[in-house]
Design an enzyme around this catalytic site. Sequence first.
Site, PDB file in Angstrom:
ATOM      1  N   PRO A  89       0.890  -1.149   0.004  1.00 55.34           N
ATOM      2  CA  PRO A  89       0.015   0.036  -0.162  1.00 55.34           C
ATOM      3  C   PRO A  89       0.968   1.310  -0.054  1.00 55.34           C
ATOM      4  CG  PRO A  89      -0.598  -1.448   1.877  1.00 55.34           C
ATOM      5  CD  PRO A  89       0.717  -2.049   1.238  1.00 55.34           C
ATOM      6  N   GLU A 116       2.115  -8.314   8.746  1.00 56.04           N
ATOM      7  CA  GLU A 116       2.063  -6.746   8.558  1.00 56.04           C
ATOM      8  C   GLU A 116       2.983  -6.402   7.568  1.00 56.04           C
ATOM      9  OE1 GLU A 116      -0.142  -5.250  10.891  1.00 56.04           O
ATOM     10  OE2 GLU A 116      -0.728  -7.557  11.090  1.00 56.04           O
ATOM     11  N   ARG A 153      -3.823  -8.998 -20.544  1.00 60.36           N
ATOM     12  CA  ARG A 153      -4.751  -8.845 -21.554  1.00 60.36           C
ATOM     13  C   ARG A 153      -4.384  -7.798 -22.528  1.00 60.36           C
ATOM     14  NH1 ARG A 153      -8.649  -5.150 -21.037  1.00 60.36           N
ATOM     15  NH2 ARG A 153     -10.287  -6.665 -21.388  1.00 60.36           N
ATOM     16  N   ASP A 168     -11.844  -0.184 -26.344  1.00 58.81           N
ATOM     17  CA  ASP A 168     -11.378   1.150 -26.605  1.00 58.81           C
ATOM     18  C   ASP A 168     -11.356   2.007 -25.587  1.00 58.81           C
ATOM     19  OD1 ASP A 168     -14.091   1.170 -27.505  1.00 58.81           O
ATOM     20  OD2 ASP A 168     -13.415   0.349 -29.243  1.00 58.81           O
TER      21      ASP A 168
HETATM   22  N1  4HQ Z   1      -1.087  -5.394   1.047  1.00 55.06           N
HETATM   23  N2  4HQ Z   1      -1.635  -2.787  -2.766  1.00 55.06           N
HETATM   24  C1  4HQ Z   1      -0.322  -6.007   3.320  1.00 55.06           C
HETATM   25  C2  4HQ Z   1      -1.890  -4.631   0.201  1.00 55.06           C
HETATM   26  C3  4HQ Z   1      -1.541  -4.016  -1.050  1.00 55.06           C
HETATM   27  C4  4HQ Z   1      -2.347  -2.887  -1.443  1.00 55.06           C
HETATM   28  C5  4HQ Z   1      -0.053  -6.089   0.613  1.00 55.06           C
HETATM   29  C6  4HQ Z   1      -1.537  -5.620   2.288  1.00 55.06           C
HETATM   30  C7  4HQ Z   1       1.097  -6.158   1.376  1.00 55.06           C
HETATM   31  C8  4HQ Z   1       1.777  -6.934   3.421  1.00 55.06           C
HETATM   32  N3  4HQ Z   1      -0.885  -4.435  -1.760  1.00 55.06           N
HETATM   33  N4  4HQ Z   1       0.770  -6.804   2.638  1.00 55.06           N
HETATM   34  N5  4HQ Z   1      -3.333  -2.050  -1.254  1.00 55.06           N
HETATM   35  O1  4HQ Z   1      -3.088  -3.867   0.904  1.00 55.06           O
HETATM   36  O2  4HQ Z   1      -0.642  -3.576  -2.734  1.00 55.06           O
END
Ligand code: 4HQ
Length: 221
Positions: A89, A116, A153, A168
Amino acid sequence: MLHAQILTLFPEFFASPLSCSIPRRAIDAGLVRVDCLNIRDFCTDKHRRADDVPYGGGPGMVMKPEPVVAAIRDARARDADTRVVLLSPAGRPFTQDKARAYAGLSGLTLLCGRYEGIDERVVAHVDEELSLGDYVLSGGEPAALSVLDAVIRLLPGALGDAESAAQDSFADEGLLDWPHYTRPEVFEGQRVPEVLLSGNHAEIDRWRRAQAQERTKKRRG
Ligand code: 4HQ
């Protein structure tokens, strides 16, 4: 042919989605090869531990750096040119432009974290951190799967005629798609817009573009 590698503690997560529809056909046609590597196979201790408690305390567990970096090294050994992308994230946002760029690579490695997160020192071994959006998933796997699907895709030959005709709007102009209708002409009292029944294709085209623009403005400011 694109060589995709997925580094994950849950390789089985990818089996069913990649065995359906467009990804399945792309794999069968040799447009893409997908190798799922189990990070646990790179644990060298006898209990094959992939996680540990966080320094500084707090809840949850953190993925240990050693097996993750060993898995990245293995992916790079299989494909010296692969781009290693960590799903997180905290990464830059994934976009259609990124999907197009990845579709032009020879190798793409998607690294999925659980718990985590992954020990921060692993970041020195990746090329990029990428986020699917501002929400919290249970792991990087659903994000990696979405990225891979969006990329596959775009590979030349991945879409059949019906699918590429539908391609498109959003992808090419950065607009949201226009609304779609099929039979019946009246459903629960809602009529199909008259213009779509007119047979006037120039007018239908104008209407669709206007709808796409209006929606994009309304929903994306
Ligand atoms: N995670 N975009 C926690 C995500 C996530 C997101 C991936 C959760 C990594 C450890 N990954 N783990 N949003 O929420 O890519």
